[in-house]
Structure formats: C-alpha cells, structure tokens
Design a protein around this motif. Structure first.
Motif, PDB file in Angstrom:
ATOM      1  N   UNK A  96      -6.537  76.304 -28.322  1.00 56.08           N
ATOM      2  CA  UNK A  96      -6.190  75.722 -27.024  1.00 56.08           C
ATOM      3  C   UNK A  96      -4.675  75.827 -26.874  1.00 56.08           C
ATOM      4  N   UNK A  97      -4.237  76.430 -25.776  1.00 54.09           N
ATOM      5  CA  UNK A  97      -2.814  76.650 -25.521  1.00 54.09           C
ATOM      6  C   UNK A  97      -2.381  75.861 -24.289  1.00 54.09           C
ATOM      7  N   UNK A  98      -1.283  75.104 -24.409  1.00 51.46           N
ATOM      8  CA  UNK A  98      -0.768  74.324 -23.282  1.00 51.46           C
ATOM      9  C   UNK A  98       0.282  75.136 -22.543  1.00 51.46           C
ATOM     10  N   UNK A  99      -0.055  75.561 -21.336  1.00 49.12           N
ATOM     11  CA  UNK A  99       0.856  76.311 -20.477  1.00 49.12           C
ATOM     12  C   UNK A  99       1.356  75.378 -19.377  1.00 49.12           C
ATOM     13  N   UNK A 100       1.448  75.854 -18.161  1.00 54.19           N
ATOM     14  CA  UNK A 100       1.903  75.036 -17.034  1.00 54.19           C
ATOM     15  C   UNK A 100       1.290  75.609 -15.760  1.00 54.19           C
ATOM     16  N   UNK A 101       0.994  74.745 -14.806  1.00 59.39           N
ATOM     17  CA  UNK A 101       0.399  75.190 -13.553  1.00 59.39           C
ATOM     18  C   UNK A 101       1.340  76.147 -12.818  1.00 59.39           C
ATOM     19  N   UNK A 102       0.770  77.161 -12.178  1.00 59.29           N
ATOM     20  CA  UNK A 102       1.512  78.174 -11.424  1.00 59.29           C
ATOM     21  C   UNK A 102       2.475  78.975 -12.312  1.00 59.29           C
ATOM     22  N   UNK A 253       9.530  72.136  -4.317  1.00 63.58           N
ATOM     23  CA  UNK A 253       9.820  71.820  -2.928  1.00 63.58           C
ATOM     24  C   UNK A 253       9.219  72.854  -1.976  1.00 63.58           C
ATOM     25  N   UNK A 254       9.208  74.120  -2.389  1.00 63.75           N
ATOM     26  CA  UNK A 254       8.697  75.181  -1.527  1.00 63.75           C
ATOM     27  C   UNK A 254       7.168  75.211  -1.487  1.00 63.75           C
ATOM     28  N   UNK A 255       6.543  75.069  -2.660  1.00 62.78           N
ATOM     29  CA  UNK A 255       5.109  75.348  -2.778  1.00 62.78           C
ATOM     30  C   UNK A 255       4.279  74.179  -3.322  1.00 62.78           C
ATOM     31  N   UNK A 256       4.937  73.185  -3.902  1.00 62.04           N
ATOM     32  CA  UNK A 256       4.206  72.084  -4.509  1.00 62.04           C
ATOM     33  C   UNK A 256       3.588  72.461  -5.846  1.00 62.04           C
ATOM     34  N   UNK A 257       2.769  71.564  -6.360  1.00 67.07           N
ATOM     35  CA  UNK A 257       1.981  71.804  -7.578  1.00 67.07           C
ATOM     36  C   UNK A 257       0.567  71.364  -7.281  1.00 67.07           C
ATOM     37  N   UNK A 258      -0.251  72.312  -6.853  1.00 68.55           N
ATOM     38  CA  UNK A 258      -1.581  72.001  -6.361  1.00 68.55           C
ATOM     39  C   UNK A 258      -2.629  72.779  -7.146  1.00 68.55           C
ATOM     40  N   UNK A 259      -3.479  72.088  -7.901  1.00 69.66           N
ATOM     41  CA  UNK A 259      -4.537  72.774  -8.640  1.00 69.66           C
ATOM     42  C   UNK A 259      -5.628  73.277  -7.709  1.00 69.66           C
ATOM     43  N   UNK A 260      -6.535  74.053  -8.273  1.00 65.78           N
ATOM     44  CA  UNK A 260      -7.672  74.556  -7.498  1.00 65.78           C
ATOM     45  C   UNK A 260      -8.522  73.397  -6.986  1.00 65.78           C
ATOM     46  N   UNK A 261      -9.176  73.614  -5.858  1.00 67.04           N
ATOM     47  CA  UNK A 261     -10.067  72.599  -5.290  1.00 67.04           C
ATOM     48  C   UNK A 261     -11.144  72.213  -6.293  1.00 67.04           C
ATOM     49  N   UNK A 262     -11.425  70.921  -6.386  1.00 62.95           N
ATOM     50  CA  UNK A 262     -12.453  70.441  -7.303  1.00 62.95           C
ATOM     51  C   UNK A 262     -11.978  70.206  -8.722  1.00 62.95           C
ATOM     52  N   UNK A 263     -10.679  70.409  -8.968  1.00 58.32           N
ATOM     53  CA  UNK A 263     -10.158  70.271 -10.337  1.00 58.32           C
ATOM     54  C   UNK A 263     -10.372  68.863 -10.882  1.00 58.32           C
ATOM     55  N   UNK A 264     -10.030  67.846 -10.115  1.00 58.43           N
ATOM     56  CA  UNK A 264     -10.143  66.467 -10.610  1.00 58.43           C
ATOM     57  C   UNK A 264     -11.574  66.139 -11.010  1.00 58.43           C
ATOM     58  N   UNK A 265     -12.513  66.561 -10.212  1.00 63.71           N
ATOM     59  CA  UNK A 265     -13.922  66.277 -10.515  1.00 63.71           C
ATOM     60  C   UNK A 265     -14.373  66.983 -11.792  1.00 63.71           C
ATOM     61  N   UNK A 266     -13.936  68.231 -11.961  1.00 62.09           N
ATOM     62  CA  UNK A 266     -14.307  68.975 -13.177  1.00 62.09           C
ATOM     63  C   UNK A 266     -13.697  68.329 -14.422  1.00 62.09           C
ATOM     64  N   UNK A 267     -12.459  67.889 -14.307  1.00 62.22           N
ATOM     65  CA  UNK A 267     -11.808  67.258 -15.457  1.00 62.22           C
ATOM     66  C   UNK A 267     -12.486  65.940 -15.824  1.00 62.22           C
ATOM     67  N   UNK A 268     -12.827  65.159 -14.820  1.00 56.90           N
ATOM     68  CA  UNK A 268     -13.492  63.875 -15.085  1.00 56.90           C
ATOM     69  C   UNK A 268     -14.851  64.080 -15.744  1.00 56.90           C
TER      70      UNK A 268
END
Length: 290
Positions: A96-102, A253-268
């Motif tokens: 398991x590798x910890x990267x960063x969103x975007x 500021x330009x683009x935000x940090x927004x995961x794919x739709x449904x991410x929270x539900x999948x993680x939970x």
C-alpha cells in the motif's frame, strides 16, 4: 509473515502501525534510531534509512506486505522508487503506497509530481499495489489553531474551489483495511488506485464559519494571498518547502481537492464506520487546547 510500516513514527504511519497491531497483525516499524519511539504492543522495530540500500534490504527481509510512505524531502522520489525496487527484489507482492490526490494533475508542485513519478513506476511495472490518494489532512489545522483562536483569522489560503478535507485517522483506517486485505490474500491482488476525501467540501470561508460556530466568536477568512503565505512558512522551515506549499495552495485555489463521486460512501463501506467530520475535528482541537 510480517507487515513492514515505513514512516512508523509519523502522523499517518504511527496510526497505521497502531491499527495493525490492534488487529493482531505481525507488524514491524521502520525507524531511524532504535528505542526512540514508543511502539504499540506486539510491534517490533527495525532500524534502517530509506536512502541506504543495504539497511533497507535488511529491513525488507522476511516481509510479506509493505506500507510505503515518504516524507516531503528533496530525496523523496529516490527513496520511493528505490524502496519499491528493493521490495520487488525481495518478492514482496502486497503493498500500500500513500500518494496524494491529483498527483497526476498538479504537475508544477514538486511533492505531487514526486509521488506521481512513483505511481508511474507502479503502473508501468504493474506492481501489486494499492495507491491511496488523500486530500488535505484535517489535522493540518493544528498548525494554525493558535492563529485562529488568538487573532480570529482562519489563515490557510484554500480559496473557494472546494477541498474535501479528510481526518488522518480515516486515512489510516483505509490503509489498514487495504494492508490486511492484501496480506490475507493467497496471491497478489490487482493494482488499485483510490481517492481519499472527506464527506464535505470546504472553502476558506466555510472553514472559518465552522470555527466561528465552535468557538462562539467571529472568525474571518484571511484571504488568498500566497506571497504572504510563503513568507510566513519560510520563517519556520526551508525555503524550498515554503515555495512547494505555495504552489500547492495555488492549485487548490484554482481547482480544489475533489475526489471522484461516491468516494465517501465507498470509504465508509471499506472501513465500517462514518468518515469523521471537520466540525468534529475542530471541536476536538478546541477541547484539547482548553
């Protein structure tokens, strides 16, 4: 066989180590100096430096699964690529590798592009890795809590595009779940990339509003001035890191940090409990400081 946790004394690594130990896993903590860190019951330590090939070869001996996290340093890319190559040489097929969103989009931010370089190695060699891509850590707010409470200003220049802040404990819970899933499999599992983000999007203004509600006084957003942000960071750390953080905030500021739709539900569903909220984290920080 054993799960090796790198960054075992850091924010995320220590939580992963604790979570694995609580679940009865055979877990080994990678540390740079022996005896300095208080390890959870059942965890052992191995002394190694991720820039030193010989010590890492030894640390990876007898390891079945690996949690790989790299600190933001000038050597981050070398350490990440090298550790993955050594893990491959050692026959480790559960990582398991910890990267960063975007990581693939914020190309002018050094530590994002560094992590994406490691992701490219994982993809091109089709290594059996779960790549976790978390958004902004809620616990980063600890660094500015004294400013918020002392001056009535929320100073993180996150803008208005929207950031899905996530609690570091939730990140660790996902990492533990994936490590145990891979470690328990009879054979190497397919490569997987997962966005990690919290249940709500926050702007500078809405984050300040949460602090206002919790503290019972008006907290103002400090604005989007990145030059001032860089100058402030440079007073407490190296200039290269301050500029790296400025570039990151410019992209946020330009683009935000927004995961794919449904991410929270999948993680939970994966971790078996609701994701922690920003309001709960702020209340916890305020109560701890009282």
């Amino acid at each position: 066989m054993t799960i090796l946790v790198t960054g075992a004394t850091g924010t995320i690594g220590s939580l992963v180590l604790q979570g694995l130990a609580q679940r009865g896993a055979s877990v080994r903590a990678l540390v740079r100096e022996t005896g300095k860190a208080a390890l959870p019951a059942g965890a052992s330590e191995v002394v190694a430096d991720m820039s030193d090939v010989a010590s890492m070869r030894q640390a990876l001996t007898g390891v079945r699964s690996l949690f790989l996290i790299n600190a933001v340093t000038p050597a981050e890319v070398t350490q990440g690529l090298q550790t993955l190559a050594l893990a491959r040489d050692a026959g480790i097929e559960r990582i398991v590798y910890l990267s960063v969103i975007h990581a693939d989009q914020y190309t002018d931010v050094p530590h994002f592009t560094g992590k994406y370089t490691v992701e490219r190695m994982i993809e091109q060699l089709d290594l059996p890795v779960t790549v976790l891509r978390p958004a902004y850590f809620m616990q980063n707010e600890r660094q500015v809590q004294s400013v918020i409470q002392g001056y009535g200003v929320y100073p993180m220049p996150i803008g208005s595009a929207g950031v899905a802040m996530i609690d570091t404990r939730d990140i660790a819970d996902v990492a533990v779940a994936e490590l145990l899933r891979r470690d328990g499999a009879d054979t190497a599992l397919p490569r997987l990339t997962m966005d990690l983000g919290g249940p709500e999007l926050f702007t500078g203004e809405s984050a300040a509003k949460v602090w206002s509600q919790v503290l019972g006084c008006e907290i103002h957003y400090g604005g989007d001035d990145l030059q001032a942000f860089e100058a402030q960071l440079a007073q407490y750390g190296p200039g290269w890191m301050a500029y790296d953080m400025r570039l990151m905030m410019n992209r946020i500021q330009q683009h935000g940090m927004k995961p794919e739709a449904g991410t929270a539900q999948r993680l939970e569903a994966l971790i078996g409990h609701p994701l922690r909220t920003y309001e709960a984290l702020v209340k916890e920080l305020v109560a701890t400081a009282a």
